[in-house]
Design a protein around this motif. Structure first.
Motif, mmCIF file in Angstrom:
data_model
loop_
_atom_site.group_PDB
_atom_site.id
_atom_site.type_symbol
_atom_site.label_atom_id
_atom_site.label_comp_id
_atom_site.label_asym_id
_atom_site.label_seq_id
_atom_site.Cartn_x
_atom_site.Cartn_y
_atom_site.Cartn_z
ATOM 1 N N ASP B 243 0.942 -1.106 0.094
ATOM 2 C CA ASP B 243 0.082 0.130 -0.067
ATOM 3 C C ASP B 243 0.986 1.240 -0.007
ATOM 4 O O ASP B 243 2.016 1.213 0.033
ATOM 5 N N GLY B 244 0.121 2.306 -0.138
ATOM 6 C CA GLY B 244 1.167 3.690 0.240
ATOM 7 C C GLY B 244 1.627 4.298 -0.997
ATOM 8 O O GLY B 244 1.219 4.151 -2.192
ATOM 9 N N ALA B 245 2.783 4.805 -0.738
ATOM 10 C CA ALA B 245 3.568 5.523 -1.628
ATOM 11 C C ALA B 245 4.038 4.566 -2.865
ATOM 12 O O ALA B 245 3.921 5.171 -4.185
ATOM 13 N N GLU B 246 4.357 3.568 -2.581
ATOM 14 C CA GLU B 246 4.893 2.716 -3.532
ATOM 15 C C GLU B 246 3.752 2.479 -4.595
ATOM 16 O O GLU B 246 3.953 2.324 -5.828
ATOM 17 N N ALA B 248 1.113 4.192 -4.898
ATOM 18 C CA ALA B 248 0.760 5.837 -5.645
ATOM 19 C C ALA B 248 1.331 5.862 -7.021
ATOM 20 O O ALA B 248 1.015 6.397 -7.858
ATOM 21 N N HIS B 253 -4.431 2.422 -5.328
ATOM 22 C CA HIS B 253 -4.447 2.554 -3.705
ATOM 23 C C HIS B 253 -3.385 1.239 -3.074
ATOM 24 O O HIS B 253 -2.822 1.435 -2.077
ATOM 25 N N SER B 254 -3.367 0.154 -3.813
ATOM 26 C CA SER B 254 -2.674 -0.821 -3.456
ATOM 27 C C SER B 254 -2.254 -1.732 -4.604
ATOM 28 O O SER B 254 -3.052 -1.425 -5.707
ATOM 29 N N SER B 295 10.717 -1.776 4.902
ATOM 30 C CA SER B 295 9.638 -0.888 4.787
ATOM 31 C C SER B 295 8.265 -1.504 4.428
ATOM 32 O O SER B 295 6.962 -0.838 4.459
#
Lengths: 276, 334
Positions: B243-246, B248, B253-254, B295
């Motif tokens: 999820d998250g920045a990666e 994006a 969203h994922s 991360s």
């Protein structure tokens, strides 16, 4: 879990068990012995243990005074008849409670059991009046009906407990295999529950055989069973201990023999639900 | 013939809604697998089709005929249960003959059919035994025999293999698939094992909380999962999600990458995710690496059986760009 029991303890338990068994059996043994004594010897003081003058005359006297064969026939008709009738009603009832329960099933079971908690004498008058008006007094079929009703809660409870142990999958498989309700019960449920049904049958035959309250109050000469037969000998016209013993022996002998040959089933019946 | 249609079927037990609203079309001769986690309603759905449970609303049609209210005995379906549900007081022969006896078939015909089924299923020498004298696999064969003799419109299997050991399960899986190819009768098969679903089905219904997440062929589900749930449920080992920045970066969203869609390297590679091997599971043919990716958390990566990664090694993972699955905030595939 195996427990280590010393030899002394085993001997002790065995002696204790025999002592208790003999103590419980002693009245029956006394009845058996007295039945073969003369009236004089039966009331002798000090009492004799074994009959000194072995005699069968008590049995003859008993048969002469009140017809033993007739009472035995009535006892068999009432106990077997009421048990079979009870099973015919009880099996479908227990099926529905075990396999198609509703929210009220538990309440109905408790309510049925609660009828057994009430003293029978509490409903004596209404039942007597109903029997009188329906001309059921002193009839074998009337007594069979009341005996069925009395024992029905126990029959349904016992069958319910046994049916609960049968996996519902198997009944569902029968439904998928095209069995309608009747075939599901006769071809699958009943054959699988044979041990439970046999225990129920035996226990209820014995209960009905020994039932005295309704038998004595609702019958007189024609439909009397063996319990009425015994009570007729403990009349106030004089104490005939030997004859009373002979009558008692005759009354308990059939059920004693039945119980002896079906011990295994009975133990299972009396401890039903206790262990799987 | 054996087409089965569910039309807005709903099932509630008291206040608990198990199946909110399902519409499905199963074609004649299809092998359809209902798969999903435990408690997803797959067995309930099968029991609704069988008639062992009543629908709360909606219709069930067999060959176009409304059978919603018909009792199980009248639906002409056969079912194989997880517990086998053989009649313990009957011999194998009587067990298999039971549905025919219920159909009041003449005795000679019953005998012939039982003999034939027993030969097909290798049960000929056990016909006079009781179920308790049989092994698990043999019991399952008797249950299948009992189902096939009556030539049903469709077979319903309720997790039939979950009581068998692993080796036997693979064998029986093949036997059932073969049986389907031979009989060409509609089969509905319920399982929680996605490997069974993938290997046996013509089409798979993925269920979650009583809803159909996706209905399609095994490879459709693998290649084009409709949502994140299906993506995570189909495929073994499971897909890895980020999820998250990666995510994006991929306008999602994922994102998800299957363990088999990574390129591994021991040396830093541009754009690769760096991680440390936590556990290496050596299967001989393959190796499953459980990699702690900086991360992102624990990833599963599938690599060749010859690779010699071990605990503590640094690895660089590059997802195959065409094999990255993107999901929106509602979990639907983008």
């Amino acid at each position: 879990m195996a427990r280590n029991v010393s030899t002394q303890a085993k001997v002790g338990f065995t002696i204790g068990a025999w002592a208790i068994a003999l103590l419980l059996f002693s009245p029956i043994l006394w009845v058996i012995l007295t039945a073969f004594k003369t009236e004089a010897e039966a009331i002798a003081n000090p009492p004799t243990f074994l009959p000194e003058h072995f005699t069968l005359e008590n049995f003859g006297a008993v048969q002469d005074r009140s017809d033993y064969i007739k009472h035995v026939t009535n006892s068999i008709l009432v106990s077997v008849g009421s048990t079979l009738l009870g099973l015919i009603i009880g099996i479908p009832a227990a099926w529905s409670m075990a396999f198609a329960p509703s929210k009220k099933t538990k309440d109905i079971l408790m309510w049925m059991l609660s009828t057994k908690m009430m003293p029978a004498v509490g409903v004596l008058i209404p039942i007597y009046l109903i029997f009188r008006d329906l001309h059921l007094l002193d009839t074998v079929h009337g007594l069979t009906i009341i005996m069925t009703l009395i024992n029905l809660p126990i029959i349904i409870w016992m069958l319910y407990t046994y049916f609960k142990e049968i996996p519902v999958d198997i009944l569902e498989a029968a439904r998928m295999d095209g069995a309608e309700l009747w075939n599901e019960i006769t071809h699958v449920l009943v054959p699988m529950a044979v041990p439970g049904i046999a225990s129920t049958l035996l226990l209820n035959v014995i209960l009905a055989w020994n039932e005295a309250f309704w038998t004595i109050t609702l019958t007189s000469g024609r439909a009397g069973t063996l319990t009425a037969f015994i009570s007729s000998f403990s009349s106030p016209q004089g104490l005939f201990l030997a004859k009373l013993s002979a009558a008692s022996l005759l009354a308990i002998a059939p059920i004693l023999i039945l119980g002896w040959f079906s011990q295994k089933q009975l133990v299972r019946g009396l401890t039903f639900g206790a262990v799987k | 013939m054996g087409s089965i249609a569910l039309d807005h079927v709903n099932k509630s037990f008291g206040d608990v809604q198990v199946i909110p609203d399902i519409t499905l079309d199963i074609k004649d001769g299809e092998f359809v697998v209902f798969v999903g986690p435990s408690g997803c309603g797959k067995s309930t759905l099968l029991r609704l089709i069988a008639g062992l449970e009543d629908t709360t609303s909606g219709h069930i049609l067999l060959d176009g005929q409304d059978m919603t209210k018909a009792p199980p005995a009248r639906r002409g379906l056969a079912m194989v249960f997880q517990s086998y549900a053989l009649y313990p007081h009957m011999t194998v022969r009587d067990n298999i003959a039971f549905p025919l006896k219920m159909a009041k078939m003449p005795k000679e015909q019953i005998d012939a059919k039982v003999e034939y089924a027993a030969r097909t299923l290798n049960l000929a020498s056990y016909l006079d035994r009781r179920p308790r004298a049989l092994s698990g696999g043999q019991r399952q064969r008797v249950a299948i025999g009992r189902a096939i003799v009556r030539e049903p419109k469709a077979f319903l299997f309720d997790e039939p293999l979950s009581n068998l050991d692993a080796a036997l399960r693979v064998n029986m899986r093949l036997e059932i698939t073969e049986l389907h190819q031979q009989l060409k009768t509609t089969m509905i098969y319920v399982t929680h094992d996605q490997v069974e679903a993938m290997t046996m089905a013509d089409r798979i219904v993925v269920l979650n909380a009583g809803n159909v997440e996706q209905f399609g062929s095994p490879l459709d589900l693998y290649n084009k999962p409709a949502n994140r749930f299906v993506a995570g449920f189909i495929g073994s080992p499971k897909m890895n999600f980020v999820d998250g920045a990666e995510a994006a970066k991929h306008q999602a969203h994922s994102i998800g990458v299957r363990p088999e869609h990574f390129t591994l390297s021991r040396t830093p590679t541009p754009g690769a995710w760096k991680g440390t091997v936590a556990v290496a599971e050596l299967l001989g043919s393959d190796t499953f690496l459980h990699v702690n990716v900086d991360s992102f958390g624990l990833f599963t990566v599938r690599t060749g059986g010859e690779d010699t990664y071990k605990h503590g090694d640094d690895v660089y993972l590059t997802p195959e760009p065409t094999r990255i699955y993107k999901f929106g905030p509602d979990g639907k595939a983008l």
